[in-house]
Design an enzyme around this catalytic site. Sequence first.
Site, short mmCIF file in Angstrom:
data_model
loop_
_atom_site.label_atom_id
_atom_site.label_comp_id
_atom_site.label_asym_id
_atom_site.label_seq_id
_atom_site.Cartn_x
_atom_site.Cartn_y
_atom_site.Cartn_z
N CYS B 62 -8.95 6.20 -0.59
CA CYS B 62 -8.89 5.91 0.84
C CYS B 62 -8.63 4.42 1.06
CB CYS B 62 -10.19 6.32 1.52
SG CYS B 62 -11.61 5.33 1.02
N ALA B 65 -11.08 2.07 -0.33
CA ALA B 65 -10.92 1.88 -1.78
C ALA B 65 -9.83 0.86 -2.06
CB ALA B 65 -10.58 3.21 -2.45
N ARG B 96 -13.69 -0.52 -11.70
CA ARG B 96 -12.33 -0.93 -12.06
C ARG B 96 -12.27 -1.92 -13.21
NH1 ARG B 96 -7.42 -0.57 -9.60
NH2 ARG B 96 -7.05 -2.78 -9.52
N HIS B 195 -4.62 -1.71 0.97
CA HIS B 195 -4.05 -2.93 0.39
C HIS B 195 -3.43 -3.77 1.50
CE1 HIS B 195 -3.15 -0.13 -3.25
NE2 HIS B 195 -4.38 -0.57 -3.32
S1 SF4 Z 1 -15.10 6.73 0.54
FE1 SF4 Z 1 -16.13 6.03 2.43
S2 SF4 Z 1 -14.60 4.84 3.51
FE2 SF4 Z 1 -13.50 6.10 2.00
S3 SF4 Z 1 -12.90 7.99 3.10
FE3 SF4 Z 1 -14.88 8.35 2.10
S4 SF4 Z 1 -16.41 7.88 3.69
FE4 SF4 Z 1 -14.48 6.93 4.33
#
Ligand code: SF4
Lengths: 75, 490
Positions: B62, B65, B96, B195
């Site tokens: 996402c 991330a 990472r 990014h």
């Molecule tokens: S990891 Fe967290 S920020 Fe990313 S989609 Fe899931 S809930 Fe949303």
Amino acid sequence: MANIMIRQADSGGLVFYLPKRDLEASIESIEFDSDAKWGGELKLGNGGAYYIEPIARPPRLPISLRARRLGAAED
Amino acid sequence: MSTLSREETEALIAEVLEVYPEKARKDRAKHLAINDQSIEQSKKCITANRKTLPGVMTVRGCAYAGSKGVVWGPIKDMVHISHGPVGCGQYSRAGRRNYYVGTTGVDTFGTMNFTSDFQEKDIVFGGDKKLAKLLEEVETLFPLSKGSSIQSECPIGLIGDDIESVAKKASAATGKPMVPVRCEGFRGVSQSLGHHIANDTIRDWVIGKRDGQPFASTPYDVAIIGDYNIGGDAWASRILLEEMGLRVVAQWSGDGTLAEMMNTPKVKLNLLHCYRSMNYISRHMEEKYGIPWLEYNFFGPTKIVESLRKIAGFFDDSIKEKCEAVIARYQPMMDAIIGKYKPRLQGKKVMLYVGGLRPRHIIGAYEDLGMEVVGAGYEFGHNDDYDRSIKEMGNATLIYDDANGFELEQFVKRIKPDMVGSGIKEKYIFQKMGIPFRQMHSWDYSGPYHGYDGFAIFARDMDIALSSPVWSKFVPPWKKAVPEEAQKAA
Ligand code: SF4
């Protein structure tokens, strides 16, 4: 209208870049290409076309400009 | 193991697509293609950076991330707050392997997880107060931190918190930069937008903060951009640049610091390794400061030599000479490695499925070892990535964009590569299928793979994976074909 960036390609030509869609394409032709008037219709290597208001030739590239898409969306 | 012809590959794609309902099939068909080197524009054969089809097992991440995990996270002297519920940050903590030097918890914070740990009441009443308190606590507990970034998780955008104003107040109180990043996970179709958002915040909050301040510059100042120092990658790259006489002012963002980022606009050339995640900021610096940027590739000696010469081309003859000296110095070492491993690895076929850069960058390193990449794909590449890949990949190579678990499995079953290079989510499926596997995101807890030193490790790792005796044990003894003599004797 979209924000675009025009930069010099390594090969010498111009490159069109649309940050919002990460679209990068060569500029095949530019309508006005003189020092006093630069811009107009841009024909892109990917088949698309954009219009930028003609301005004096920018002293340095890259430059960010506002552009209008001509014709249907290409992708 | 034969390479499939163009027709066979086409048939394979058709076969894989067959199981989908019609609408899904039409959608996925656009993401699977066969490489054709004569094409200049990738969009003629493949569609990329589109919303993942609901219902399939994608491996994408996402936006949070992309911002917290990739771009901001490795800046070691800042505290990066995962603002929202605890899970997003905790489950990705230190995953990472961005190496750094420093004393964690005192002056560096890379592997730590900071979170505002949202509870129900924070969702209902808003979390701004909590964030303000958190920033205060960070200042008390970690006075050596150089600033903070607030990495929004999904709920922040949903409940409409005003993290910008909290950040502004905290910044005024502490005198340190506090960067609110609107990288809620639901934005965009993959980590890729994260990014971009992170790059934009760096542009707005970091770049330009030292404009006009004195800086002892040299004509040989460069910055490494988009190297996350995974397993020490940036270090293995940096020494090469330094050996050829350049001064590396900043490392983005692996083992990087806030000060380095602020100093980057003073360099003469930006060296961009991961195009996908940091081209935005490079383009910005090119426009604002006139700093050219150059994509380079430090995987495998062929590409390293090419890149070193390209970099030296920006500088005067003294650098060009030293560059040749560096190449000459490492050549014997490379010859020895290739001499040792090429006979063992020659002709082996690899399928790659990685993030947004490596599929095209690593091909050269495999080819240096005599291996062939028969399939490659990006999780979150865009068409400009594919544009850059077409020429690197062989004709008739299978290309897959945002491939899902099912597709990958089918492809691997049919193409039967000798090795698969992808991420942790794919690793065990393929190992259980009896196919040697290397994680090409985290280097499977090894690395570095960049630079000359990295190539030595890369070659060894590939050999270890392929030559492991475990692969001969996949058929249980009672299922092995009984040899002729034994049958006669019975
Ligand atoms: S990891 Fe967290 S920020 Fe990313 S989609 Fe899931 S809930 Fe949303």
